[in-house]
Design a protein around this motif. Structure first.
Motif, PDB file in Angstrom:
ATOM      1  N   ARG A 234       0.928  -1.201   0.030  1.00  0.00           N
ATOM      2  CA  ARG A 234       0.001  -0.057  -0.121  1.00  0.00           C
ATOM      3  C   ARG A 234       0.629   1.445   0.220  1.00  0.00           C
ATOM      4  NH1 ARG A 234      -5.528   0.201   2.530  1.00  0.00           N
ATOM      5  NH2 ARG A 234      -6.342  -1.934   1.778  1.00  0.00           N
ATOM      6  N   ILE A 235       1.920   1.095   0.823  1.00  0.00           N
ATOM      7  CA  ILE A 235       2.910   2.327   0.661  1.00  0.00           C
ATOM      8  C   ILE A 235       3.389   2.783  -0.648  1.00  0.00           C
ATOM      9  CG2 ILE A 235       4.780   3.330   1.708  1.00  0.00           C
ATOM     10  CD1 ILE A 235       4.113   1.911   4.213  1.00  0.00           C
ATOM     11  N   GLY A 236       3.851   1.546  -1.317  1.00  0.00           N
ATOM     12  CA  GLY A 236       4.233   1.511  -2.741  1.00  0.00           C
ATOM     13  C   GLY A 236       3.228   2.325  -3.596  1.00  0.00           C
ATOM     14  N   VAL A 237       1.911   1.771  -3.508  1.00  0.00           N
ATOM     15  CA  VAL A 237       0.941   2.397  -4.228  1.00  0.00           C
ATOM     16  C   VAL A 237       0.842   3.956  -3.868  1.00  0.00           C
ATOM     17  CG1 VAL A 237      -1.687   2.369  -4.773  1.00  0.00           C
ATOM     18  CG2 VAL A 237      -0.140   0.068  -4.497  1.00  0.00           C
ATOM     19  N   MET A 238       0.725   4.083  -2.687  1.00  0.00           N
ATOM     20  CA  MET A 238       0.653   5.580  -2.342  1.00  0.00           C
ATOM     21  C   MET A 238       1.872   6.458  -2.886  1.00  0.00           C
ATOM     22  SD  MET A 238      -0.878   6.026   1.432  1.00  0.00           S
ATOM     23  CE  MET A 238       0.430   5.173   2.496  1.00  0.00           C
ATOM     24  N   TYR A 239       3.200   5.904  -3.065  1.00  0.00           N
ATOM     25  CA  TYR A 239       4.240   6.516  -3.654  1.00  0.00           C
ATOM     26  C   TYR A 239       3.872   6.741  -5.102  1.00  0.00           C
ATOM     27  CZ  TYR A 239       7.888   7.081  -0.007  1.00  0.00           C
ATOM     28  OH  TYR A 239       8.698   7.354   0.846  1.00  0.00           O
ATOM     29  N   LEU A 240       3.501   5.708  -5.630  1.00  0.00           N
ATOM     30  CA  LEU A 240       3.175   5.643  -7.002  1.00  0.00           C
ATOM     31  C   LEU A 240       2.324   6.711  -7.552  1.00  0.00           C
ATOM     32  CD1 LEU A 240       4.202   4.104  -9.629  1.00  0.00           C
ATOM     33  CD2 LEU A 240       2.213   2.462  -9.378  1.00  0.00           C
ATOM     34  N   PHE A 241       1.100   6.770  -6.850  1.00  0.00           N
ATOM     35  CA  PHE A 241      -0.057   7.899  -7.199  1.00  0.00           C
ATOM     36  C   PHE A 241       0.875   9.155  -7.043  1.00  0.00           C
ATOM     37  CE2 PHE A 241      -4.029   6.100  -8.535  1.00  0.00           C
ATOM     38  CZ  PHE A 241      -3.887   4.732  -8.174  1.00  0.00           C
ATOM     39  N   THR A 242       1.542   9.398  -5.979  1.00  0.00           N
ATOM     40  CA  THR A 242       1.861  10.715  -5.512  1.00  0.00           C
ATOM     41  C   THR A 242       2.920  11.086  -6.859  1.00  0.00           C
ATOM     42  OG1 THR A 242       1.864  10.243  -3.421  1.00  0.00           O
ATOM     43  CG2 THR A 242       2.958  12.169  -3.775  1.00  0.00           C
TER      44      THR A 242
ATOM     45  N   PHE B 162       9.065  28.624 -14.937  1.00  0.00           N
ATOM     46  CA  PHE B 162       8.639  27.170 -15.378  1.00  0.00           C
ATOM     47  C   PHE B 162       9.562  26.237 -15.570  1.00  0.00           C
ATOM     48  CE2 PHE B 162       4.152  28.450 -17.030  1.00  0.00           C
ATOM     49  CZ  PHE B 162       3.860  28.880 -16.087  1.00  0.00           C
ATOM     50  N   PHE B 163      10.924  26.456 -16.395  1.00  0.00           N
ATOM     51  CA  PHE B 163      11.769  25.575 -16.526  1.00  0.00           C
ATOM     52  C   PHE B 163      12.302  24.992 -15.068  1.00  0.00           C
ATOM     53  CE2 PHE B 163      15.158  28.648 -17.641  1.00  0.00           C
ATOM     54  CZ  PHE B 163      16.141  28.315 -16.490  1.00  0.00           C
ATOM     55  N   THR B 164      12.543  25.918 -14.160  1.00  0.00           N
ATOM     56  CA  THR B 164      12.789  25.611 -12.916  1.00  0.00           C
ATOM     57  C   THR B 164      11.855  24.552 -12.181  1.00  0.00           C
ATOM     58  OG1 THR B 164      14.232  27.685 -12.482  1.00  0.00           O
ATOM     59  CG2 THR B 164      13.652  26.439 -10.487  1.00  0.00           C
ATOM     60  N   ILE B 165      10.658  24.918 -12.276  1.00  0.00           N
ATOM     61  CA  ILE B 165       9.593  23.832 -11.629  1.00  0.00           C
ATOM     62  C   ILE B 165       9.564  22.628 -12.398  1.00  0.00           C
ATOM     63  CG2 ILE B 165       7.088  23.714 -11.184  1.00  0.00           C
ATOM     64  CD1 ILE B 165       6.903  26.643 -10.897  1.00  0.00           C
ATOM     65  N   HIS B 166       9.697  22.741 -13.568  1.00  0.00           N
ATOM     66  CA  HIS B 166       9.731  21.305 -14.327  1.00  0.00           C
ATOM     67  C   HIS B 166      10.845  20.566 -14.109  1.00  0.00           C
ATOM     68  CE1 HIS B 166       9.928  18.878 -17.714  1.00  0.00           C
ATOM     69  NE2 HIS B 166      10.960  19.037 -17.775  1.00  0.00           N
ATOM     70  N   GLY B 167      12.197  21.081 -13.949  1.00  0.00           N
ATOM     71  CA  GLY B 167      13.496  20.326 -13.500  1.00  0.00           C
ATOM     72  C   GLY B 167      13.203  19.913 -12.043  1.00  0.00           C
ATOM     73  N   ALA B 168      12.824  20.719 -11.090  1.00  0.00           N
ATOM     74  CA  ALA B 168      12.851  20.494 -10.000  1.00  0.00           C
ATOM     75  C   ALA B 168      11.823  19.294  -9.620  1.00  0.00           C
ATOM     76  CB  ALA B 168      12.689  21.801  -8.784  1.00  0.00           C
ATOM     77  N   LEU B 169      10.551  19.480  -9.979  1.00  0.00           N
ATOM     78  CA  LEU B 169       9.607  18.576  -9.644  1.00  0.00           C
ATOM     79  C   LEU B 169       9.822  17.243 -10.321  1.00  0.00           C
ATOM     80  CD1 LEU B 169       6.022  20.296 -10.383  1.00  0.00           C
ATOM     81  CD2 LEU B 169       7.303  19.421  -7.952  1.00  0.00           C
ATOM     82  N   MET B 170      10.267  17.274 -11.560  1.00  0.00           N
ATOM     83  CA  MET B 170      10.664  15.949 -12.264  1.00  0.00           C
ATOM     84  C   MET B 170      11.785  15.330 -11.642  1.00  0.00           C
ATOM     85  SD  MET B 170       8.716  15.294 -14.784  1.00  0.00           S
ATOM     86  CE  MET B 170       7.810  15.673 -16.130  1.00  0.00           C
ATOM     87  N   ILE B 171      12.943  15.992 -11.138  1.00  0.00           N
ATOM     88  CA  ILE B 171      14.032  15.260 -10.541  1.00  0.00           C
ATOM     89  C   ILE B 171      13.773  14.804  -9.139  1.00  0.00           C
ATOM     90  CG2 ILE B 171      16.703  15.516 -10.061  1.00  0.00           C
ATOM     91  CD1 ILE B 171      16.547  15.814 -12.824  1.00  0.00           C
ATOM     92  N   PHE B 172      13.393  15.781  -8.369  1.00  0.00           N
ATOM     93  CA  PHE B 172      13.453  15.586  -7.029  1.00  0.00           C
ATOM     94  C   PHE B 172      12.195  14.762  -6.439  1.00  0.00           C
ATOM     95  CE2 PHE B 172      16.408  19.113  -7.328  1.00  0.00           C
ATOM     96  CZ  PHE B 172      17.635  18.660  -6.739  1.00  0.00           C
ATOM     97  N   ILE B 173      10.783  15.273  -7.011  1.00  0.00           N
ATOM     98  CA  ILE B 173       9.814  14.580  -6.561  1.00  0.00           C
ATOM     99  C   ILE B 173       9.186  13.419  -7.520  1.00  0.00           C
ATOM    100  CG2 ILE B 173       7.264  15.011  -6.072  1.00  0.00           C
ATOM    101  CD1 ILE B 173       9.352  17.066  -4.536  1.00  0.00           C
TER     102      ILE B 173
ATOM    103  N   PHE C 141       2.937  13.823  -9.927  1.00  0.00           N
ATOM    104  CA  PHE C 141       3.935  14.948 -10.252  1.00  0.00           C
ATOM    105  C   PHE C 141       4.611  14.824 -11.384  1.00  0.00           C
ATOM    106  CE2 PHE C 141       2.932  15.485  -5.653  1.00  0.00           C
ATOM    107  CZ  PHE C 141       2.812  17.082  -5.688  1.00  0.00           C
ATOM    108  N   PHE C 142       4.541  13.655 -11.845  1.00  0.00           N
ATOM    109  CA  PHE C 142       4.983  13.576 -13.548  1.00  0.00           C
ATOM    110  C   PHE C 142       4.281  14.406 -14.382  1.00  0.00           C
ATOM    111  CE2 PHE C 142       4.663  10.961 -17.290  1.00  0.00           C
ATOM    112  CZ  PHE C 142       5.756  11.250 -17.903  1.00  0.00           C
TER     113      PHE C 142
END
Lengths: 318, 538
Positions: free
Chosen positions: B32-40, B75-86, B44-45
């Motif tokens: 379940r924790i894996g599934v929650m991570y997956l949805f989260t 926008f490119f900062t948010i794109h990069g930071a979200l995609m990489i870190f989150i 953000f993807f």
């Protein structure tokens, strides 16, 4: 050395060298691309089984030490060759050129200025005579910038608080882009300059004109508005503001004097002498509507006389 | 339009039986924790992807566009930071890793289930703080280079604290996985009987535990400089901006292998199953994962050849960089060799796995130009680098994630995916991806710098091609996600082992019960015993 001139021109020796390394690496890469992708796609199609068909019996192959060893050794040798080629070209790019003219490059948000040996500073344009080597000694006044001439395949970051160097050999007359390659804020993509490589005679003539102008300024015989124009070029105002009516990072200065300026607070103010003075020494006191509050202060950099000259120049922009 | 027949209810919903927010939010079940991570992470993807679409739209025209240059930078900062870190860093390890590590090694859960739940909520809390920074959004790029990041008015400190929290969560998850793999393997599962996904996750977890603290400390130093004016990085305060880059890449280079190794693990699982062949060179693949993890700590300086770092350091880092190519090449060789004389079934997981290899070869080969000193000087900080990075991470890691999602969907949901829609999505994605990102290699060679809101008009044609490609890619991803959402509820019930795979997760029910196995299996052989023994063996 063959050059990738069909893509873009080779304007200096460094371009030819880098392109040579490019072609060498590309040849190796294309070979391995065809080899690996070829087998990948060939196997995927050759041994393909359609849905519903029974499994074909597959052989139990788990290893092949000879093949694996060959696959480690051959690419490793080629990787060493790639490293070596890149190393040789890099060392050559970094090696000082004899008898190079020294030019100081100063980067700041968001403009390049070039100071020649005779002390003249020009913003946004680097003029060089063809065929004479040049050493650029570069530093930044604020954040990190990157000095990039694609036509020369040359690039070097420019840092605050230290000097970095670049050696150029302009081999061909022409006009080339200089880009800022290291992200430096709002105006990053507009932080461009031009490299103009001139025939030696034309260059000498240009230097002559520039020096005459400088003497005039020194003698104090220069009209106030002209002094203002030069100050604006040297101080970097034109990195963000235009004088032709188009907004850039900041609002245009054309027709500014005497105009009513809308502010971010919803109020508006008349652009008189004191508003312009305040906007130079305390830029964030009043922000023009629709623009970010990012202008640095020029307090201590421009004297009262300088500001008077700038205002005189702005009055001419109608 | 007639309504289709109602979905067949699952006979046994396994770990999914308990419903309701509380049952999910306080669960200790790794699945379940894996599934929650997956949805989260997948959410953000999609958010990060929306920013990418806007970025591409802006770049259709060379001049000022429908968004200001400052907004573009944000926008490119948010794109990069979200995609990489989150998204990319936690996507495979925390979601599929959490779900499948215990199942693949025959365990009932991870070693520290409570810590696992804590990691998840720390991750969510970190994301909330990251979003708090959007009130005054970042415009530094995801790399936060000082002194720009110490001077900008944007909420760098808030964002740094948010990422510090998500990083902390990553460390705890990594620790959890290392202990789980060491201590909880089923009887008989020796190290050489472990599935290769486990080897990959082991290498990944080691990097996460060792490297993430460095970026955490770097974020704290950055915050200290901004809050208290202590000069670590800004030369105006006596600091050194290159120190920041060393710290940053000491973490961020190993982290690109955190991004790619788990995907490589998935590929190593999918290929033997769908080729009905034993994996070729098991030990070579396993050890190359560890070799990559080790070498990844020694090559960070190849991000800094033009930074002003000393020439000698540049030469040493370039030399070391080429060592990383060797274990990577070994993996590609072994995957392709596994296909030889196979009985290959091109189902959607296999299509994505092959696409991973296809893209990763291109990403790897273009890396040669960036690893070699002379050529890097020209293409560094240009679109060539943007293309290279997206070929390895989007074309590689994310294709690996998609392969894993299609492969394990029946196990996670108990339902089968619609294969036709999955293949249609794949077609759009592979065409769209290549049309979007291949032109970037040419743009970069021509000198187009990255992070440019406005650019000289001569680059426009290739930018338009790339933008059109991004639309095709978007359609493909939309089809894929709609297929997931639809089949989660309406797909045909899946048998326990639809792909006839030999790894342990397929030997239990789909979806698995809360404690995974009725009885813990005893392992007697490796999990890749496909094909007929004694037939052209060795």
């Amino acid at each position: 050395m063959p050059a990738l001139t069909f893509l873009h021109g080779e304007a200096s020796r460094s371009a030819g060298e880098v392109d040579g390394a490019f072609i060498f690496i590309a040849a190796i890469c294309i070979f391995f691309f065809l080899l690996t992708q070829g087998f990948l796609i060939y196997f995927a199609l050759r041994y393909r089984r359609k849905k519903g068909e029974p499994d074909v019996e597959t052989p139990y192959i788990t290893d092949n030490h000879t093949l694996e060893t060959v696959w480690v050794i051959v690419p490793s040798l080629l990787l060493l060759a790639i490293f070596a080629y890149g190393y040789v070209v890099f060392i050559d790019l970094k090696s000082p050129l004899a008898h190079a003219t020294e030019i100081a490059v100063t980067a700041q948000q968001w403009q390049w200025s070039f100071t020649y040996p005779d002390g003249r500073t020009v913003v946004g344009e680097l003029r060089l005579p063809v065929g004479r080597p040049v050493k650029l000694t570069m530093t930044s006044r604020d954040v990190i910038h990157g000095f990039f001439i694609p036509a020369y395949r040359q690039k070097q970051d420019v840092l605050p608080g230290r000097y970095t160097y670049l050696w150029l050999e302009p081999d061909r007359v022409g006009s080339y882009d200089i880009f800022c390659s290291q992200y430096c804020g709002t105006g990053h993509s507009l932080m461009r300059a031009t490299l103009v490589v001139m025939p030696a005679a034309a260059y000498a003539q240009w230097v002559e004109q520039q020096e005459a102008k400088a003497r005039q300024a020194k003698a104090g015989t220069e009209p106030l508005a002209e002094k203002g124009e030069e100050l604006m070029e040297q101080s970097g105002c034109l990195g963000c503001h235009t004088v032709d009516g188009t907004p850039k990072v900041g609002p245009t200065l054309k027709g500014l004097y005497g105009k009513s300026v809308p502010l971010s607070t919803g109020q508006s103010v008349t652009a008189d002498d004191d508003y312009i003075r305040e906007s130079i020494v305390d830029p964030n006191a009043k922000i023009v509507k629709g623009f970010p509050p990012i202008m640095p202060t020029f307090r201590g950099k421009l004297s009262a006389d300088d500001i008077r000259a700038i205002i005189a120049y702005l009055k001419t922009l109608h | 339009m007639t309504e289709r027949a109602a979905a067949v209810p699952l006979a046994d919903r396994g770990y999914l039986t308990e419903r309701g927010f509380r049952a999910w939010a306080t669960t200790l079940d790794h699945k379940r924790i894996g599934v929650m991570y997956l949805f989260t992470t997948l959410f953000f993807f999609l958010v990060g992807g929306l920013f990418a679409i806007v970025i591409r739209l802006k770049l259709m025209t060379p001049g000022p566009g429908f968004i200001s240059d400052h907004t573009y930078n944000v926008f490119f900062t948010i794109h990069g930071a979200l995609m990489i870190f989150i998204f990319v860093i936690p996507a495979i390890p925390s979601s599929l890793g959490n779900f499948f590590i215990p199942l693949l090694i025959g365990a009932r859960d991870v070693a520290f289930p409570r810590l696992n739940l804590f990691s998840y909520w720390l991750f969510v809390a970190g994301i909330c703080v990251v979003f708090g920074s959007l009130l005054n959004p970042m415009d530094t790029g995801w790399t936060f280079y000082a002194p720009y990041s110490t001077r900008t008015a944007a909420a760098v400190t808030v964002l740094a604290f948010g990422l510090f929290m998500t990083g902390m969560s990553t460390i705890l998850t990594g620790l959890n996985f290392v202990v789980t793999i060491h201590k909880l393997r089923a009887p008989g599962m020796t190290w050489y009987r472990m599935p290769l996904f486990i080897w990959a996750m082991y290498a990944t977890s080691i990097i996460n535990v060792l490297a993430t603290p460095v970026i955490g400390i770097t974020f704290l130093l950055l915050a200290a400089e901004r809050l208290f004016g202590i000069g670590f990085f800004d030369p105006a305060k006596g600091g050194d901006p290159l120190l920041f880059q060393h710290f940053f890449w000491f973490y961020s280079h190993p982290v690109v292998y955190v991004m790619i190794l788990p995907a490589m693990g998935i590929i190593s699982e999918v290929i033997p199953v769908f080729a009905r062949k034993p994996i070729f060179g098991y030990k070579a693949i396993a050890y190359s994962a560890l070799a990559i993890a080790f070498i990844s700590f020694l090559v960070w300086g190849h991000h800094m050849f033009v930074s002003g770092m000393s020439t000698v350091a540049g030469v040493i880092f370039s030399f070391l960089t080429f060592f990383v190519a060797v274990p990577t090449g070994i993996k590609i060789f072994n995957w392709i060799a596994t296909l030889y004389k196979g009985s290959i079934h091109l189902d959607s997981p296999m299509l994505y796995a092959l696409t991973f290899i296809f893209h990763f070869i291109i990403g790897g080969l273009t890396g040669m130009f960036l690893g070699a000193l002379g050529t890097d000087v020209h293409v560094h900080d240009t679109y060539f680098l943007v293309g290279h990075f997206h070929y390895t991470i989007m074309g590689g890691t994310i294709m690996g994630l998609f392969a894993g999602l299609h492969y394990w969907f029946p196990k996670m949901t108990g339902r089968l995916l619609d294969e036709l829609r999955a293949k249609l999505a794949w077609l759009f994605i592979i065409v769209g991806f290549n049309v979007t990102f291949f032109p970037m290699f040419i743009l970069g060679y021509l000198g187009m710098p990255r992070r440019y809101a406005e650019y000289p008009p001569r680059f426009q044609t290739l930018h338009i091609v790339s933008t059109v490609g991004s639309w095709v890619l978007t359609i493909g991803i939309a089809i894929m996600f709609l297929n997931f959402l639809r089949c989660m509820r309406k797909g045909q019930p899946a048998p326990a082992n639809p792909w006839r795979a030999l790894t342990l997760e397929w030997q239990t029910a789909s979806p698995p019960a809360t404690d995974n196995f009725e009885t813990i299996p005893t392992v007697t052989t490796w999990p890749y015993g496909y094909g007929k023994k004694g037939d052209a063996g060795e």
